[in-house]
Design a protein around this motif. Structure first.
Motif, short mmCIF file in Angstrom:
data_model
loop_
_atom_site.label_atom_id
_atom_site.label_comp_id
_atom_site.label_asym_id
_atom_site.label_seq_id
_atom_site.Cartn_x
_atom_site.Cartn_y
_atom_site.Cartn_z
N LEU A 47 8.80 26.98 -59.64
CA LEU A 47 9.34 27.05 -57.91
C LEU A 47 8.67 26.07 -57.10
N ARG A 60 10.26 22.58 -57.60
CA ARG A 60 11.43 22.79 -56.91
C ARG A 60 11.32 22.26 -55.66
N LEU A 61 10.37 23.13 -55.02
CA LEU A 61 10.26 23.13 -53.45
C LEU A 61 9.67 21.91 -52.98
N MET A 78 11.76 27.29 -64.08
CA MET A 78 11.98 28.59 -63.54
C MET A 78 13.03 29.32 -64.58
#
Length: 67
Positions: free
Chosen positions: A19, A22-23, A43
């Protein structure tokens, strides 16, 4: 064999790292692969580990109550 708690913990760590990738890594470019795609893969693997830990916990509880 690993305990269900260990599967759950490893899955949660993998999901958290995925996560974060990804962010926060959209503007970082690496020639071999994209970090955001790696985050999605981590994830997914983490989610599978979490589900497997939950499954093992539920199956061990149902096996003990049936005896």
């Amino acid at each position: 064999m690993a305990s269900p708690t260990k599967n759950f913990a490893e899955g949660a760590v993998l999901f958290g790292i995925g996560l974060a990738l990804r962010l926060f890594t959209e503007d970082i470019e690496i020639p071999v692969f994209t970090l955001t795609k790696l985050g999605v893969v981590l994830m997914a693997i983490g989610g599978i580990e979490i589900l497997y830990g939950v499954y093992r916990t539920a199956s061990s509880r149902s096996g003990k109550s049936g005896s």
